[in-house]
Design a protein around this motif. Structure first.
Motif, PDB file in Angstrom:
ATOM      1  N   GLU A   2       0.836  -1.199   0.000  1.00  6.76           N
ATOM      2  CA  GLU A   2       0.000   0.000   0.000  1.00  6.76           C
ATOM      3  C   GLU A   2       0.873   1.252   0.000  1.00  6.76           C
ATOM      4  O   GLU A   2       1.871   1.333   0.692  1.00  6.76           O
ATOM      5  CB  GLU A   2      -0.894  -0.006   1.234  1.00  6.76           C
ATOM      6  CG  GLU A   2      -1.988   1.014   1.161  1.00  6.76           C
ATOM      7  CD  GLU A   2      -2.976   0.844   2.297  1.00  6.76           C
ATOM      8  OE1 GLU A   2      -3.326   1.857   2.896  1.00  6.76           O
ATOM      9  OE2 GLU A   2      -3.351  -0.305   2.580  1.00  6.76           O
ATOM     10  N   ALA A   3       0.477   2.223  -0.819  1.00  2.00           N
ATOM     11  CA  ALA A   3       1.222   3.479  -0.908  1.00  2.00           C
ATOM     12  C   ALA A   3       0.955   4.331   0.322  1.00  2.00           C
ATOM     13  O   ALA A   3      -0.156   4.356   0.846  1.00  2.00           O
ATOM     14  CB  ALA A   3       0.822   4.234  -2.163  1.00  2.00           C
ATOM     15  N   SER A   4       1.966   5.025   0.752  1.00  2.00           N
ATOM     16  CA  SER A   4       1.808   5.893   1.911  1.00  2.00           C
ATOM     17  C   SER A   4       1.114   7.185   1.498  1.00  2.00           C
ATOM     18  O   SER A   4       1.003   7.524   0.325  1.00  2.00           O
ATOM     19  CB  SER A   4       3.176   6.212   2.520  1.00  2.00           C
ATOM     20  OG  SER A   4       3.898   7.053   1.647  1.00  2.00           O
ATOM     21  N   ALA A   5       0.661   7.928   2.477  1.00  2.43           N
ATOM     22  CA  ALA A   5       0.010   9.213   2.218  1.00  2.43           C
ATOM     23  C   ALA A   5       0.982  10.177   1.549  1.00  2.43           C
ATOM     24  O   ALA A   5       0.599  10.954   0.669  1.00  2.43           O
ATOM     25  CB  ALA A   5      -0.525   9.797   3.512  1.00  2.43           C
ATOM     26  N   ARG A   8       1.204   9.320  -2.159  1.00  5.52           N
ATOM     27  CA  ARG A   8       0.007   9.790  -2.865  1.00  5.52           C
ATOM     28  C   ARG A   8       0.040  11.292  -3.071  1.00  5.52           C
ATOM     29  O   ARG A   8      -0.321  11.789  -4.126  1.00  5.52           O
ATOM     30  CB  ARG A   8      -1.248   9.386  -2.096  1.00  5.52           C
ATOM     31  CG  ARG A   8      -1.564   7.925  -2.229  1.00  5.52           C
ATOM     32  CD  ARG A   8      -2.920   7.602  -1.639  1.00  5.52           C
ATOM     33  NE  ARG A   8      -2.764   6.354  -0.931  1.00  5.52           N
ATOM     34  CZ  ARG A   8      -3.080   6.136   0.325  1.00  5.52           C
ATOM     35  NH1 ARG A   8      -3.647   7.064   1.045  1.00  5.52           N
ATOM     36  NH2 ARG A   8      -2.873   4.969   0.881  1.00  5.52           N
ATOM     37  N   THR A   9       0.495  12.021  -2.055  1.00  8.67           N
ATOM     38  CA  THR A   9       0.603  13.471  -2.168  1.00  8.67           C
ATOM     39  C   THR A   9       1.605  13.845  -3.257  1.00  8.67           C
ATOM     40  O   THR A   9       1.354  14.747  -4.057  1.00  8.67           O
ATOM     41  CB  THR A   9       1.028  14.086  -0.828  1.00  8.67           C
ATOM     42  OG1 THR A   9       0.055  13.745   0.159  1.00  8.67           O
ATOM     43  CG2 THR A   9       1.147  15.590  -0.919  1.00  8.67           C
ATOM     44  N   VAL A  15       0.822  15.009 -11.044  1.00 10.40           N
ATOM     45  CA  VAL A  15      -0.340  15.073 -11.929  1.00 10.40           C
ATOM     46  C   VAL A  15      -0.817  16.509 -12.092  1.00 10.40           C
ATOM     47  O   VAL A  15      -1.143  16.952 -13.201  1.00 10.40           O
ATOM     48  CB  VAL A  15      -1.480  14.162 -11.400  1.00 10.40           C
ATOM     49  CG1 VAL A  15      -2.768  14.381 -12.169  1.00 10.40           C
ATOM     50  CG2 VAL A  15      -1.054  12.701 -11.463  1.00 10.40           C
ATOM     51  N   GLU A  16      -0.832  17.264 -11.005  1.00  8.94           N
ATOM     52  CA  GLU A  16      -1.243  18.668 -11.065  1.00  8.94           C
ATOM     53  C   GLU A  16      -0.291  19.481 -11.940  1.00  8.94           C
ATOM     54  O   GLU A  16      -0.731  20.289 -12.766  1.00  8.94           O
ATOM     55  CB  GLU A  16      -1.279  19.258  -9.659  1.00  8.94           C
ATOM     56  CG  GLU A  16      -1.677  20.716  -9.638  1.00  8.94           C
ATOM     57  CD  GLU A  16      -1.623  21.313  -8.243  1.00  8.94           C
ATOM     58  OE1 GLU A  16      -2.345  22.294  -8.011  1.00  8.94           O
ATOM     59  OE2 GLU A  16      -0.858  20.818  -7.392  1.00  8.94           O
ATOM     60  N   GLN A  17       1.003  19.273 -11.794  1.00 13.23           N
ATOM     61  CA  GLN A  17       1.981  19.981 -12.617  1.00 13.23           C
ATOM     62  C   GLN A  17       1.820  19.616 -14.096  1.00 13.23           C
ATOM     63  O   GLN A  17       1.901  20.482 -14.960  1.00 13.23           O
ATOM     64  CB  GLN A  17       3.407  19.679 -12.153  1.00 13.23           C
ATOM     65  CG  GLN A  17       3.772  20.312 -10.830  1.00 13.23           C
ATOM     66  CD  GLN A  17       3.759  21.820 -10.896  1.00 13.23           C
ATOM     67  OE1 GLN A  17       2.818  22.467 -10.461  1.00 13.23           O
ATOM     68  NE2 GLN A  17       4.797  22.392 -11.433  1.00 13.23           N
TER      69      GLN A  17
END
Length: 74
Positions: A2-5, A8-9, A15-17
């Motif tokens: 599982e990916a950590s927070a 993900r951030t 993705v935003e960039q």
């Protein structure tokens, strides 16, 4: 696994960039197609500043040549 927070951030930031860079490209390509590359580069720099995106010199130059040379529309 599982990916950590934090992972993900970081992914959301990338993705935003990418979305911002795409918006800059579309804005400049639609308003400055076939113009001299110096004009396109100035518009690209202004758009990147408005979107709060830092672009390296190579990306700026190549994108300006591509949009200014009308290759984008072919």
């Amino acid at each position: 696994m599982e990916a950590s927070a934090q992972d993900r951030t970081g992914l959301l930031h990338v993705v935003e960039q990418a979305a911002k860079i795409r918006m800059i490209w579309e804005e400049v390509a639609t308003t400055h197609c076939c113009r001299p590359s110096e004009d396109v580069e100035a518009a690209y720099t202004a758009a990147a500043s408005r979107w709060n995106v830092s672009l390296d010199e190579r990306t700026l130059t190549l994108s300006s040549m591509w949009i200014g040379g009308s290759a984008y529309w072919e």
